[in-house]
Motif scaffolding. Structure first.
Motif, short mmCIF file in Angstrom:
data_model
loop_
_atom_site.label_atom_id
_atom_site.label_comp_id
_atom_site.label_asym_id
_atom_site.label_seq_id
_atom_site.Cartn_x
_atom_site.Cartn_y
_atom_site.Cartn_z
N GLU A 1 0.84 -1.19 0.00
CA GLU A 1 0.00 0.00 0.00
C GLU A 1 0.88 1.25 0.00
N LEU A 2 0.26 2.39 -0.32
CA LEU A 2 1.00 3.65 -0.42
C LEU A 2 1.76 3.97 0.87
N SER A 3 1.20 3.63 2.01
CA SER A 3 1.85 3.95 3.29
C SER A 3 3.23 3.31 3.42
N ARG A 4 3.51 2.33 2.57
CA ARG A 4 4.80 1.62 2.66
C ARG A 4 5.71 1.97 1.47
N TYR A 5 5.46 3.14 0.84
CA TYR A 5 6.24 3.49 -0.34
C TYR A 5 7.73 3.64 -0.02
N ALA A 6 8.05 4.15 1.18
CA ALA A 6 9.45 4.33 1.54
C ALA A 6 10.17 2.99 1.62
N GLN A 7 9.48 1.98 2.10
CA GLN A 7 10.05 0.63 2.16
C GLN A 7 10.32 0.10 0.76
N ALA A 8 9.38 0.36 -0.15
CA ALA A 8 9.54 -0.11 -1.53
C ALA A 8 10.72 0.58 -2.21
N ILE A 9 10.85 1.88 -2.00
CA ILE A 9 11.96 2.62 -2.59
C ILE A 9 13.29 2.11 -2.05
N GLU A 10 13.35 1.91 -0.73
CA GLU A 10 14.58 1.45 -0.09
C GLU A 10 14.99 0.07 -0.59
N ALA A 11 14.02 -0.79 -0.87
CA ALA A 11 14.30 -2.18 -1.25
C ALA A 11 14.75 -2.33 -2.70
N ALA A 12 14.55 -1.30 -3.52
CA ALA A 12 14.78 -1.43 -4.96
C ALA A 12 16.09 -0.78 -5.40
N ASP A 13 16.63 -1.29 -6.50
CA ASP A 13 17.81 -0.69 -7.14
C ASP A 13 17.40 0.25 -8.27
N VAL A 14 16.34 -0.11 -9.00
CA VAL A 14 15.83 0.69 -10.12
C VAL A 14 14.34 0.90 -9.88
N LEU A 15 13.88 2.14 -10.02
CA LEU A 15 12.49 2.48 -9.75
C LEU A 15 11.73 2.64 -11.06
N VAL A 16 10.53 2.09 -11.14
CA VAL A 16 9.71 2.15 -12.34
C VAL A 16 8.48 3.00 -12.06
N ASP A 17 8.37 4.11 -12.77
CA ASP A 17 7.25 5.06 -12.61
C ASP A 17 6.12 4.68 -13.55
N ALA A 18 5.10 4.01 -12.99
CA ALA A 18 3.89 3.66 -13.75
C ALA A 18 2.68 4.30 -13.06
N LEU A 19 2.83 5.55 -12.66
CA LEU A 19 1.79 6.23 -11.89
C LEU A 19 0.73 6.87 -12.77
N PHE A 20 1.17 7.76 -13.67
CA PHE A 20 0.23 8.48 -14.53
C PHE A 20 0.78 8.47 -15.96
N GLY A 21 -0.11 8.38 -16.92
CA GLY A 21 0.30 8.28 -18.32
C GLY A 21 0.14 9.56 -19.10
N THR A 22 0.03 9.41 -20.41
CA THR A 22 0.02 10.56 -21.31
C THR A 22 -1.23 11.40 -21.19
N GLY A 23 -2.31 10.82 -20.70
CA GLY A 23 -3.57 11.55 -20.66
C GLY A 23 -3.78 12.42 -19.44
N LEU A 24 -2.77 12.56 -18.60
CA LEU A 24 -2.90 13.39 -17.42
C LEU A 24 -3.27 14.82 -17.82
N ASN A 25 -4.31 15.38 -17.18
CA ASN A 25 -4.76 16.72 -17.55
C ASN A 25 -4.75 17.70 -16.38
N ARG A 26 -3.98 17.36 -15.34
CA ARG A 26 -3.86 18.24 -14.18
C ARG A 26 -2.48 18.05 -13.58
N THR A 27 -2.02 19.04 -12.84
CA THR A 27 -0.73 18.90 -12.17
C THR A 27 -0.86 17.93 -10.99
N LEU A 28 0.23 17.26 -10.67
CA LEU A 28 0.21 16.31 -9.57
C LEU A 28 -0.03 17.03 -8.25
N SER A 29 -0.80 16.39 -7.39
CA SER A 29 -1.07 16.94 -6.06
C SER A 29 -1.30 15.78 -5.10
N GLY A 30 -1.40 16.09 -3.83
CA GLY A 30 -1.71 15.08 -2.84
C GLY A 30 -0.70 13.94 -2.83
#
Length: 518
Positions: free
Chosen positions: A112-141
């Motif tokens: 879950e999102l609450s454990r994102y720091a653990q996921a980042i720490e455990a990885a060597d390479v990070l893969v950003d699959a959060l938002f794609g080409t159709g994003l129509n607003r700036t990131l927030s929250g």
């Protein structure tokens, strides 16, 4: 006029959405299958770049970009590649839900999102699959929070299709964007990635095919995105029944006491790129240096001035008709004598390629007339392009193709190569783009090598656009080949020349279109 076919193209959000829809309706490819194909292409790109032994951290959004991440995780699990996966929020798109469910059924735990720091720490390479080409607003929250955490990690980040926070059309303006070191984009290069203010978030851009049917690929932009498949036919063909005169006679005019290396690099690359006969006209005090490094060329040493530069009378005994191409500017130095030499070259009827100091003199002193009866090739980097276009570098760099195209419309005989981390090749009716620039090329002498490569290819084909496209791509391709086996900061311009035989061989190979060699 819409472009169709198998070439890589530049696409808008609307065009990509239309292609996806047509692939389903006309190509009979389900969105679930198309997503799997995208994940497979992404997997291969990651393994080529980072290998199979490192641990990947996959961060998924709730839409189709997140679905690509879930599908990638399934492929990694099947291949035994170590990974950790974290979800920004519950999947909402049907395809994302499909692959998230399959991953859950396989027994894989999605953090879950609450454990994102653990996921980042455990990885060597990070893969950003959060938002794609159709994003129509700036990131927030939470999205902005996770983007900031990824950026602060100091680890390599690979963006899926586009870095989260950018959109495919380039209409969003925000600093809250994932700063990727590598972006793997699918089928078409997204137009919103091309402005310099967007490219700084994309890192190295790699466009990979995902099996979309050719008949559904359709884009309005006429730009050719160069790749091994469309570069291969641009390379000159050698004939068994031929001799050195069959492949062009080139006169290289350049060098000075302070910059003998530039003319050495240019001439060696020119010969390695196939020109039949090459003569160097250069200051006599550097003749022994250059001749000892390039034994295959012929030489016309001439007296130099007090600064070791060519004098304006150095061309007095040149018979222009002895040559098919004049190359000038490499290491010449600036000043009135150089300006006079460039005027004489432009006034001749022989095609020419101007680089370096020749571009400076031609641009600052407006030596290029609106009308000319011969081809002229120009190979400026951004600072030199500013001399030609009379625009500040900072403004020019954002959209260099616009100014470059305006320049060639005002000078119809010019083929212009606007060099940067991505490079535009412009003629009046044709436009091409190379996206495979490399930091291995960020070193003095790389431009001299490119100049020589384009000249050597032109000497054989007499086709300025083909020579420029093939030369630009082969130059960057050679750098990629070298950087695959050594640290990019150690690559020298002379290393590029030694790599050219293998580079040209690879590009000519009939299997060059395979994804594993792109």
């Amino acid at each position: 006029m819409m472009r169709k076919g198998s070439d890589r193209m530049l696409a808008t959000n609307e065009e990509m959405q239309r292609m996806d829809l047509r692939a389903v309706e006309e190509g009979h490819v389900s969105m679930v299958q198309l997503m799997k194909q995208a994940a497979d292409a992404l997997f291969e790109a990651l393994c080529r770049r980072y290998g199979r032994k490192c641990r990947y951290g996959i961060f998924c959004g709730s839409g189709n970009n997140g679905g690509d991440g879930y599908a990638l995780a399934l492929r990694m699990k099947a291949e035994g590649i170590p990974f950790v996966i974290c979800s920004l929020r519950e999947p909402r798109s049907a395809c994302a839900r499909h692959y998230a469910q399959l991953l859950e059924e396989s027994g894989e735990k999605v953090l879950e999102l609450s454990r994102y720091a653990q996921a980042i720490e455990a990885a060597d390479v990070l893969v950003d699959a959060l938002f794609g080409t159709g994003l129509n607003r700036t990131l927030s929250g939470d999205g902005a929070l996770l983007a900031a955490a990824l950026n602060a990690s100091g680890k390599p980040i690979v963006a899926v299709d586009i870095p989260s926070g950018l959109d495919g059309d380039g209409t969003l303006r925000s600093d809250t964007v994932v700063r990727a070191s590598h972006t793997v984009t699918f089928e078409c290069v997204k137009k919103g990635m091309l402005p310099y203010s967007s490219r700084i978030f994309c890192g190295r851009i790699e466009c990979v095919p995902i099996g979309m049917p050719n008949e559904v690929k359709e884009c309005a932009d006429p730009t050719i995105v160069l790749d091994p498949v469309n570069v291969r036919p641009l390379l000159p063909r050698r004939r068994a029944q031929s001799h050195k005169g069959s492949y062009g006679r080139v006169l290289v005019i350049g060098g000075s006491r302070r910059m003998s290396g530039a003319v050495i690099l240019c001439t060696r690359a020119l010969l390695r790129s196939g020109a039949g006969l090459v003569t160097c006209l250069l200051p006599e005090d550097i003749h022994p240096i250059v001749a000892s490094q390039v034994i295959e060329a012929m030489y016309r040493p001439v007296p130099s001035d007090a600064n070791g530069q060519l004098t304006e009378g150095c061309l007095r005994d040149v018979t222009w008709t002895d040559y098919d191409l004049i190359v000038a500017g490499n290491g010449m130095g600036r000043g009135e004598a150089t300006r006079s030499i460039i005027r004489q070259i432009l006034d001749s009827e022989v095609p020419c390629l101007l680089d370096g100091d020749a571009i400076y003199e031609a641009g600052v002193h407006d030596l290029l007339a609106p009308v000319c009866k011969k081809p002229v090739l120009l190979t400026p980097h951004m600072r030199e392009l500013s001399y030609l276009c009379k625009e500040p570098v900072d403004l020019l760099r954002e959209h260099p193709q616009h100014s470059a195209q305006a320049f060639v419309w005002a000078h119809p005989y010019v083929t212009l190569v606007a060099k940067d981390d991505i490079t535009w090749i412009c003629q009046q009716e044709r436009l091409a783009l190379s996206i495979i620039g490399s930091d291995a090329l960020a070193k003095g002498g790389s431009g001299d090598v490119l100049c020589g490569m384009i000249a050597g290819l032109y000497a054989q084909s007499k086709d300025a656009f083909a020579a420029a496209c093939a030369g630009v791509y082969a130059h960057a391709y050679a750098a990629q080949q070298l950087a695959a086996h050594e640290d990019s900061m150690s690559v020298l311009a002379s290393d590029l020349i030694e790599q050219l035989p293998q580079t040209y061989r690879s590009l000519r190979d009939r299997y060059c279109g395979r994804p594993d060699v792109l």
